[in-house]
Design a protein around this motif. Sequence first.
Motif, PDB file in Angstrom:
ATOM      1  N   LYS A 196     -14.182  15.818  -4.770  1.00  0.00           N
ATOM      2  CA  LYS A 196     -13.558  15.567  -6.125  1.00  0.00           C
ATOM      3  C   LYS A 196     -13.957  14.198  -6.775  1.00  0.00           C
ATOM      4  CE  LYS A 196      -9.425  18.352  -5.383  1.00  0.00           C
ATOM      5  NZ  LYS A 196      -9.473  19.522  -6.536  1.00  0.00           N
ATOM      6  N   ASN A 197     -15.106  13.832  -6.244  1.00  0.00           N
ATOM      7  CA  ASN A 197     -15.647  12.567  -6.758  1.00  0.00           C
ATOM      8  C   ASN A 197     -14.654  11.499  -6.927  1.00  0.00           C
ATOM      9  OD1 ASN A 197     -18.188  13.606  -7.493  1.00  0.00           O
ATOM     10  ND2 ASN A 197     -17.136  14.306  -9.375  1.00  0.00           N
ATOM     11  N   ILE A 198     -13.916  11.306  -5.810  1.00  0.00           N
ATOM     12  CA  ILE A 198     -12.933  10.118  -5.660  1.00  0.00           C
ATOM     13  C   ILE A 198     -13.562   9.400  -4.348  1.00  0.00           C
ATOM     14  CG2 ILE A 198     -10.467   9.656  -4.871  1.00  0.00           C
ATOM     15  CD1 ILE A 198      -9.761  12.196  -6.346  1.00  0.00           C
ATOM     16  N   THR A 199     -13.955   8.136  -4.680  1.00  0.00           N
ATOM     17  CA  THR A 199     -14.499   7.507  -3.535  1.00  0.00           C
ATOM     18  C   THR A 199     -14.000   6.154  -3.122  1.00  0.00           C
ATOM     19  OG1 THR A 199     -16.335   6.647  -4.968  1.00  0.00           O
ATOM     20  CG2 THR A 199     -16.936   8.709  -3.992  1.00  0.00           C
ATOM     21  N   ASP A 200     -13.172   5.694  -4.077  1.00  0.00           N
ATOM     22  CA  ASP A 200     -12.551   4.338  -3.794  1.00  0.00           C
ATOM     23  C   ASP A 200     -11.368   4.521  -3.131  1.00  0.00           C
ATOM     24  OD1 ASP A 200     -11.989   1.828  -3.784  1.00  0.00           O
ATOM     25  OD2 ASP A 200     -11.251   1.771  -5.996  1.00  0.00           O
ATOM     26  N   PHE A 201     -11.371   4.822  -1.735  1.00  0.00           N
ATOM     27  CA  PHE A 201     -10.191   4.898  -0.677  1.00  0.00           C
ATOM     28  C   PHE A 201     -10.379   4.182   0.377  1.00  0.00           C
ATOM     29  CE2 PHE A 201     -12.820   8.737  -0.312  1.00  0.00           C
ATOM     30  CZ  PHE A 201     -12.898   8.766   1.005  1.00  0.00           C
ATOM     31  N   HIS A 202      -9.399   3.974   1.084  1.00  0.00           N
ATOM     32  CA  HIS A 202      -9.418   3.123   2.594  1.00  0.00           C
ATOM     33  C   HIS A 202      -8.583   4.212   3.589  1.00  0.00           C
ATOM     34  CE1 HIS A 202     -10.954  -0.294   0.464  1.00  0.00           C
ATOM     35  NE2 HIS A 202     -10.137   0.032  -0.337  1.00  0.00           N
ATOM     36  N   PHE A 203      -9.085   4.130   4.652  1.00  0.00           N
ATOM     37  CA  PHE A 203      -8.365   4.868   5.525  1.00  0.00           C
ATOM     38  C   PHE A 203      -8.173   4.097   6.833  1.00  0.00           C
ATOM     39  CE2 PHE A 203     -12.464   6.614   5.763  1.00  0.00           C
ATOM     40  CZ  PHE A 203     -12.740   6.835   6.954  1.00  0.00           C
ATOM     41  N   ALA A 204      -7.297   4.321   7.739  1.00  0.00           N
ATOM     42  CA  ALA A 204      -7.111   3.565   9.137  1.00  0.00           C
ATOM     43  C   ALA A 204      -6.978   4.706  10.242  1.00  0.00           C
ATOM     44  CB  ALA A 204      -5.927   2.716   8.949  1.00  0.00           C
ATOM     45  N   HIS A 235       0.983  -1.233   0.062  1.00  0.00           N
ATOM     46  CA  HIS A 235       0.189   0.000   0.037  1.00  0.00           C
ATOM     47  C   HIS A 235       0.941   1.244   0.079  1.00  0.00           C
ATOM     48  CE1 HIS A 235       0.904  -0.249   4.521  1.00  0.00           C
ATOM     49  NE2 HIS A 235       0.592   0.929   4.411  1.00  0.00           N
ATOM     50  N   LEU A 236       0.202   2.253  -0.429  1.00  0.00           N
ATOM     51  CA  LEU A 236       1.058   3.716  -0.177  1.00  0.00           C
ATOM     52  C   LEU A 236       0.126   4.395   0.648  1.00  0.00           C
ATOM     53  CD1 LEU A 236       2.889   5.589  -1.635  1.00  0.00           C
ATOM     54  CD2 LEU A 236       1.194   6.252  -3.315  1.00  0.00           C
ATOM     55  N   CYS A 237       0.651   5.163   1.568  1.00  0.00           N
ATOM     56  CA  CYS A 237       0.021   5.778   2.652  1.00  0.00           C
ATOM     57  C   CYS A 237       0.348   7.203   2.613  1.00  0.00           C
ATOM     58  CB  CYS A 237       0.404   5.061   4.213  1.00  0.00           C
ATOM     59  SG  CYS A 237      -0.390   6.079   5.464  1.00  0.00           S
ATOM     60  N   PHE A 238      -0.562   7.989   2.936  1.00  0.00           N
ATOM     61  CA  PHE A 238      -0.446   9.467   3.056  1.00  0.00           C
ATOM     62  C   PHE A 238      -0.994  10.054   4.372  1.00  0.00           C
ATOM     63  CE2 PHE A 238      -1.192   8.728  -1.454  1.00  0.00           C
ATOM     64  CZ  PHE A 238      -0.122   9.216  -2.051  1.00  0.00           C
ATOM     65  N   TRP A 239       0.039  11.069   5.019  1.00  0.00           N
ATOM     66  CA  TRP A 239      -0.303  11.583   6.222  1.00  0.00           C
ATOM     67  C   TRP A 239      -1.169  12.675   5.913  1.00  0.00           C
ATOM     68  CZ3 TRP A 239      -0.173  10.133  11.184  1.00  0.00           C
ATOM     69  CH2 TRP A 239      -0.539  11.026  12.073  1.00  0.00           C
ATOM     70  N   VAL A 240      -2.384  12.882   6.730  1.00  0.00           N
ATOM     71  CA  VAL A 240      -3.077  14.100   6.689  1.00  0.00           C
ATOM     72  C   VAL A 240      -3.360  14.356   8.174  1.00  0.00           C
ATOM     73  CG1 VAL A 240      -4.265  13.632   4.815  1.00  0.00           C
ATOM     74  CG2 VAL A 240      -5.488  12.666   6.857  1.00  0.00           C
TER      75      VAL A 240
END
Length: 103
Positions: free
Chosen positions: A95-103, A77-82
Amino acid sequence: MPEVIFHHVCIQTNTYEESLRFYCDLLDMKIVKETAGFHGRAYNTWLQKDRFAIELQTPKGDQTFDPINSGHAGLAHLCFWVENVETACRALQAKNITDFHFA
């Protein structure tokens, strides 16, 4: 030991335009170099933000990449910190991006 700096990750995609939109529009990465016809691929593109880069590749010829399978070796996986996950999710959805996962 000399300093080691993480340079880039290579991501292969069947959805080039959608991937560009995600990395450029949402993550504010810039296209450094876009090469059409790179070693039989439609595109090999370098994206960068600060000191981090992504090499984005399309399949060769008429091939398509198999879906990610966590049972195989390699990048899982590739992880981005927010700072705020809820705010980031709303920005993705706007932005119509709905296919994502977060933990």
